[in-house]
Design a protein around this motif. Structure first.
Motif, short mmCIF file in Angstrom:
data_model
loop_
_atom_site.label_atom_id
_atom_site.label_comp_id
_atom_site.label_asym_id
_atom_site.label_seq_id
_atom_site.Cartn_x
_atom_site.Cartn_y
_atom_site.Cartn_z
N ASP A 294 0.84 -1.20 0.00
CA ASP A 294 0.00 0.00 0.00
C ASP A 294 0.88 1.25 0.00
O ASP A 294 1.26 1.75 1.05
N VAL A 295 1.21 1.75 -1.19
CA VAL A 295 2.00 2.98 -1.30
C VAL A 295 1.05 4.16 -1.18
O VAL A 295 0.26 4.43 -2.08
N ARG A 296 1.12 4.87 -0.07
CA ARG A 296 0.16 5.94 0.21
C ARG A 296 0.77 7.34 0.15
O ARG A 296 0.04 8.31 0.14
N GLN A 297 2.09 7.43 0.17
CA GLN A 297 2.75 8.72 0.07
C GLN A 297 3.82 8.66 -1.01
O GLN A 297 4.63 7.73 -1.03
N ARG A 298 3.79 9.65 -1.89
CA ARG A 298 4.80 9.79 -2.95
C ARG A 298 5.35 11.21 -2.89
O ARG A 298 4.60 12.18 -2.87
N TYR A 299 6.69 11.32 -2.87
CA TYR A 299 7.35 12.61 -2.77
C TYR A 299 8.40 12.73 -3.86
O TYR A 299 9.10 11.74 -4.15
N PRO A 300 8.57 13.92 -4.44
CA PRO A 300 9.75 14.10 -5.30
C PRO A 300 11.02 13.89 -4.48
O PRO A 300 11.05 14.19 -3.27
N LEU A 301 12.06 13.38 -5.11
CA LEU A 301 13.33 13.17 -4.40
C LEU A 301 13.79 14.44 -3.70
O LEU A 301 14.30 14.39 -2.58
N ALA A 302 13.59 15.59 -4.33
CA ALA A 302 14.01 16.86 -3.74
C ALA A 302 13.30 17.18 -2.43
O ALA A 302 13.77 18.02 -1.65
#
Length: 324
Positions: A294-302
């Motif tokens: 369950d991938v619930r958070q995605r952030y740019p690497l920066a």
């Protein structure tokens, strides 16, 4: 030039720096991997804060998925163009591309996405060894698992349901309770509104549990011991609230000759053969649909600093990934 997260000092999320890095040809035994997704885990916080020391300046991150761009001399584990996923040292996964030891890379089945691969390796392999090797759980066992709505917890809940284990999970909110129940927990305890020790006794009719899995540390440790039946096993595998305080071995004797262990994934996956066997078990569980990541958070690497702040603030659920 590639981009990467580096730290030159330890501290809070503000010490994470987004910088340019040179990535040359892989050396002997190395492969160059271009990441499609990078996993975020609490162990990254431990390295960033200095709880787990490392020479500085340094990279962060121990988990990722991507494509092999080049291999160095002597590499036989993977080939150029293959989809791979991994978890393990050295730190440095928070990067667009990196050179790394090829012997920790695993071929990622086509049926599993890069995001899933990046999010599941450390957490999924952790559940595999906790349930299959630290102790071998069997159908009908009743266990307590703290942080049941986190990345490891949600995988554990599904895995427990798949093998017939009754998992009691602790969480910090009603929303997290509903999430943990939906993923397979038999019972959920909100530690902000309930005394988890007393609730475990109620749920089990006073028998308590055979195993406690505790990644919280300082805040829950003694209470976790109180949830164990005689000859029960305490598995302390993390320190989200701080290191476990010093205690007397008499605490184990007085509660019924308890056992305790402080395992790490890297001890259980010390050899290539062990790693491959564990990964095959995990890949099979995920490919079968019995365990969904369950991938619930995605952030740019920066924005890795924001990912750390939200992880430490316990506002995240499920798994988090960085996207280059």
């Amino acid at each position: 030039m590639a981009k990467a997260i580096r730290i030159s000092r330890t501290g809070g999320p503000e010490v994470l720096e987004y910088v340019d890095v040179e990535v040359g040809a892989p050396g002997p035994g190395q492969a160059r991997v271009r990441h499609e997704a990078i996993g975020v885990n609490f162990i990254d916080v431990y390295f960033r804060s200095g709880l787990y020391p490392q020479p500085l300046p340094a990279g962060l991150g121990m988990e990722g998925a991507g494509v092999v761009e080049a291999i160095g001399e002597g590499v036989t584990e993977v080939a150029v163009g293959e989809r791979v996923a991994y978890t393990g040292r050295p730190n440095g996964a928070y990067a667009d591309v990196r050179n790394m030891p090829a012997d920790i890379l695993l071929r990622l089945p086509d049926a599993i996405s890069f995001e899933t691969g990046a999010a599941m390796m450390m957490q999924g392999l952790t559940v595999q060894y906790l349930f299959k090797r630290t102790t071998s759980l069997k159908a009908g066992d009743t266990i307590l698992f703290h942080a049941a709505a986190g990345g490891v917890g949600l995988i554990a809940a599904q895995w427990a349901r798949a093998i017939g284990v009754n998992m009691i999970g602790t969480v910090g909110s009603q929303a997290k309770a509903e999430l943990a129940l939906a993923h397979g927990c038999a019972h959920v305890i909100n530690y902000n509104t309930e005394n988890f020790v007393e609730r475990v006794k109620e749920i089990t009719g006073g028998k308590k549990v055979s195993v406690v899995y505790d990644s919280i540390g300082k805040d829950t440790f003694i209470g976790s011991l109180d949830c164990l039946r005689p000859l029960g096993l305490m598995v302390s595998f993390g320190n989200a609230s701080g290191p476990v305080p010093d205690f007397s071995l008499g605490e184990l004797a007085s509660r019924g000759s308890l056992f305790i262990t402080r395992p790490t994934l890297f001890s259980y996956a010390a050899s290539r053969a062990e790693l491959e066997e564990m990964a095959a078990d995990l890949f099979a569980m995920v490919a079968s649909g019995k365990v969904k990541i369950d991938v619930r958070q995605r952030y740019p690497l920066a924005e890795a600093a924001r990912a750390h702040a939200e992880l430490e603030g316990r506002t995240t659920t499920g798994s988090s990934v960085l996207l280059p």
